[in-house]
Design an enzyme around this catalytic site. Structure first.
Site, PDB file in Angstrom:
ATOM      1  N   ALA A  11      -3.068 -34.775 -20.161  1.00 26.05           N
ATOM      2  CA  ALA A  11      -3.012 -35.950 -21.047  1.00 26.05           C
ATOM      3  C   ALA A  11      -3.614 -35.628 -22.405  1.00 26.05           C
ATOM      4  CB  ALA A  11      -3.744 -37.134 -20.417  1.00 26.05           C
ATOM      5  N   ALA A  42     -14.747 -45.793 -22.819  1.00 28.18           N
ATOM      6  CA  ALA A  42     -13.796 -45.272 -21.834  1.00 28.18           C
ATOM      7  C   ALA A  42     -13.440 -43.818 -22.117  1.00 28.18           C
ATOM      8  CB  ALA A  42     -12.532 -46.123 -21.818  1.00 28.18           C
ATOM      9  N   LYS A  50     -11.941 -37.830 -12.529  1.00 29.39           N
ATOM     10  CA  LYS A  50     -12.012 -39.251 -12.857  1.00 29.39           C
ATOM     11  C   LYS A  50     -13.087 -40.002 -12.084  1.00 29.39           C
ATOM     12  CE  LYS A  50      -9.019 -38.911 -16.044  1.00 29.39           C
ATOM     13  NZ  LYS A  50      -9.389 -37.559 -16.505  1.00 29.39           N
ATOM     14  N   ASP A 183      -8.102 -31.131 -25.270  1.00 31.65           N
ATOM     15  CA  ASP A 183      -8.417 -32.107 -26.314  1.00 31.65           C
ATOM     16  C   ASP A 183      -9.747 -32.806 -26.108  1.00 31.65           C
ATOM     17  OD1 ASP A 183      -7.219 -33.370 -24.013  1.00 31.65           O
ATOM     18  OD2 ASP A 183      -7.010 -35.198 -25.194  1.00 31.65           O
TER      19      ASP A 183
END
Length: 256
Positions: A11, A42, A50, A183
């Site tokens: 992602a 978040a 996660k 990222d």
């Protein structure tokens, strides 16, 4: 040393410009539990497994001080599991609609393979999450190579196990011949722990966090400010690119 293997995040790197899917799921899961959080909160631990991501959010004083009674009554571990389950349910719903490869990514991966460079990927998503995302991404033209998920490892990022496993799979060593592309700060920490090189992504990734249309609507000066802030968060990378589309050219210039 030449780069022989590139390991990509998912992602905000290969798919889902702006890393929107996990943010949507985190915001909705925490809101439904009576504990609303901001997008910045978040995004903070992005890149981790996660479950660890949920745990880090709950440990923030500005979140822990606002626990609603239903969550405050739970043991801390149960609290994490409650919110992680809610996040997972929501993420599984939204992932297929965020599976489109970021512009230029399929072509960039093909260009790397044409140069004799192996391609693989790792993610903070679990295998169940990836089983929802990967088929849709492949159908949209992405060929990510082998994928290792967070729950297939003894420990997720910043631990280096995914990079070690993928290097072993392709017979690549020393680790300085492996390039991690991601990222988030967790991607950079993972590369550092493994002794691998690292390139960080700004415009398309979590640290900017904008949908493609919102990014493109910004004036050049505004885009430059976003890039600069992202680079501060992504300190420690060898280089910063807008997206994976720029990677083959960067490797040609700096890969040896």
């Amino acid at each position: 040393m030449s780069i022989r293997l590139v390991v990509f995040d998912w992602a905000g790197t290969l798919v889902d410009f702006g890393s929107r899917a996990p943010v949507i799921a985190f915001l909705e899961a925490f809101d439904a539990a009576g504990l609303p959080i901001t997008e910045a909160v978040a995004r903070g631990p992005m890149g981790a497994h996660k479950r660890d991501h949920v745990r880090e959010i709950l440990q923030r004083p500005d979140v822990a001080d606002r626990l609603p009674p239903a969550l405050a009554a739970l043991d801390p571990a149960e609290r994490v599991e409650r919110l992680y389950a809610a996040f997972t349910d929501r993420l599984l719903e939204v992932l297929p609609s965020h599976a489109r490869p970021i512009d230029g990514v399929p072509q960039a991966l093909a260009a790397l393979r044409a140069r004799g460079i192996a391609v693989a990927s790792g993610s903070g998503y679990t295998r169940a999450m990836m089983d929802r995302l990967e088929p849709a991404a492949r159908a949209a033209g992405l060929d990510p190579g082998p994928v290792i998920c967070a729950d297939e490892l003894p420990q997720g990022r910043p631990a280096p196990w995914a990079l070690f496993r993928l290097a072993e799979r392709f017979g690549v060593y020393p680790m300085a011949e492996v390039l991690k592309v991601g990222d988030t700060p967790a991607d950079i920490a993972e590369a550092r722990q493994a002794g691998a090189r690292c390139v960080a992504l700004t415009a398309c990734g979590n640290e900017v966090g904008l949908a493609p249309s919102d990014w493109q609507a910004l004036a050049p000066a505004q885009q430059a400010r976003h890039r600069a802030r992202a680079r501060e968060r992504l300190a420690g990378a060898e280089a910063w690119l807008d997206s994976v589309a720029e990677l083959p050219g960067w490797i040609d210039a700096h890969g040896a």
